[in-house]
Design a protein around this motif. Structure first.
Motif, PDB file in Angstrom:
ATOM      1  N   GLU A 149      27.247 -76.837  29.885  1.00  0.00           N
ATOM      2  CA  GLU A 149      26.017 -77.308  30.275  1.00  0.00           C
ATOM      3  C   GLU A 149      25.808 -77.336  31.479  1.00  0.00           C
ATOM      4  OE1 GLU A 149      25.645 -80.587  27.885  1.00  0.00           O
ATOM      5  OE2 GLU A 149      24.882 -79.720  26.121  1.00  0.00           O
ATOM      6  N   THR A 150      26.630 -77.819  32.071  1.00  0.00           N
ATOM      7  CA  THR A 150      26.452 -77.918  34.000  1.00  0.00           C
ATOM      8  C   THR A 150      26.543 -76.814  34.405  1.00  0.00           C
ATOM      9  OG1 THR A 150      27.792 -80.084  33.833  1.00  0.00           O
ATOM     10  CG2 THR A 150      27.910 -78.866  35.922  1.00  0.00           C
ATOM     11  N   SER A 153      23.128 -75.106  33.519  1.00  0.00           N
ATOM     12  CA  SER A 153      22.005 -75.727  34.552  1.00  0.00           C
ATOM     13  C   SER A 153      21.934 -75.202  35.968  1.00  0.00           C
ATOM     14  CB  SER A 153      22.300 -77.236  34.545  1.00  0.00           C
ATOM     15  OG  SER A 153      20.978 -77.960  35.238  1.00  0.00           O
ATOM     16  N   ALA A 156      20.797 -71.991  36.216  1.00  0.00           N
ATOM     17  CA  ALA A 156      19.392 -71.695  36.167  1.00  0.00           C
ATOM     18  C   ALA A 156      18.777 -72.138  37.482  1.00  0.00           C
ATOM     19  CB  ALA A 156      18.841 -72.667  34.877  1.00  0.00           C
ATOM     20  N   ASP A 157      19.177 -73.201  38.006  1.00  0.00           N
ATOM     21  CA  ASP A 157      18.554 -73.692  39.363  1.00  0.00           C
ATOM     22  C   ASP A 157      18.805 -72.603  40.366  1.00  0.00           C
ATOM     23  OD1 ASP A 157      17.773 -75.932  38.183  1.00  0.00           O
ATOM     24  OD2 ASP A 157      19.521 -77.049  38.776  1.00  0.00           O
ATOM     25  N   PRO A 168      20.506 -67.337  32.809  1.00  0.00           N
ATOM     26  CA  PRO A 168      21.249 -68.265  33.074  1.00  0.00           C
ATOM     27  C   PRO A 168      22.402 -68.447  32.291  1.00  0.00           C
ATOM     28  CG  PRO A 168      19.078 -69.296  33.492  1.00  0.00           C
ATOM     29  CD  PRO A 168      18.840 -67.748  32.713  1.00  0.00           C
ATOM     30  N   GLU A 169      22.068 -68.434  30.779  1.00  0.00           N
ATOM     31  CA  GLU A 169      23.435 -68.643  29.915  1.00  0.00           C
ATOM     32  C   GLU A 169      24.045 -67.464  29.796  1.00  0.00           C
ATOM     33  OE1 GLU A 169      24.098 -70.024  25.284  1.00  0.00           O
ATOM     34  OE2 GLU A 169      21.943 -70.252  25.926  1.00  0.00           O
TER      35      GLU A 169
END
Length: 221
Positions: A149-150, A153, A156-157, A168-169
């Motif tokens: 998850e980190t 994220s 994505a940023d 992102p994934e």
């Protein structure tokens, strides 16, 4: 009053000493288990090997862990927590810069505290057993999810800030797979060194995130 105070203080010190001794012995046994896993593998590691490696009696091993399974679970939990604490600390130290956080995350995986031959070999031993031992999967599962998850994220940023075209994934999955693959190469002992693995990881992220990183480090923004 001074005599009573001295006696009470001595009692507290004795309790602290006993507690410290217990924690120290547990850590000695966990470190000896890591050594044994690295040298002998999972199946051939015994409580006797661990006791001898720690320089402690076999009764001490039984007192603290009662069984080989309990000892191995405690060892895996220790390694998992150490790894999670390490990369979280690296991100905290990096601060808010996205480039700096990515740079810190990559370097954390190849830090000498985490990335050693004995620890990599112990990880390999546990991974070989994880499929048939749900306890191992459950123990590391939550931390693996948190790491994923980190990274998602962060990707994505980075996309939002750098205008990249990836999703992102999938990018996060590629990044994690690359790091895991380099760890595997180090475990296999094919001549890859920790320094070469870090260099390869940096080359990957410099290509994947050119607005943020070069092979020399984060770009100023």
């Amino acid at each position: 009053m001074r005599a009573d105070g001295a006696e009470q203080g001595s009692g507290d010190g004795g309790k602290r000493g006993r507690k410290a001794s217990k924690e120290t012995r547990r850590q000695q046994l966990i470190e000896a288990t890591i050594d044994s896993l690295a040298r002998r593998g999972y199946s051939d590691t015994t409580l006797a090997d661990v006791a001898d490696g720690a320089g402690l009696s076999r009764g001490i091993v039984n007192f603290h862990f009662e069984s080989k399974d309990n000892l191995l679970v405690a060892t895996l939990q220790y390694m998992s927590e150490e790894y999670a604490d390490h990369w979280n600390a690296a991100l905290d130290k990096a601060g808010p810069s996205l480039a700096g956080r990515l740079w810190a995350l990559i370097h954390a995986d190849f830090d000498r505290k985490i990335c050693t031959k004995r620890k990599l070999a112990a990880w390999c031993a546990f991974w070989g057993e994880a499929k048939s031992r749900p306890t191992y999967q459950a123990l590391c599962g939550a931390r693996d999810v948190k790491y994923q998850e980190t990274v998602i994220s962060l990707c994505a940023d980075l996309k939002a800030e750098g205008g990249y075209g990836y999703e992102p994934e999938p990018m996060a999955l590629s990044l994690c797979a690359m790091l895991e693959g380099l760890w595997l190469r180090l475990m296999m002992g094919d001549g890859t060194t920790r320094e070469k693995a870090l260099e390869a990881a940096i080359a990957f992220v410099a290509i994947a995130f050119p607005q943020h990183l070069t092979i020399q480090g984060p770009k100023p923004r």
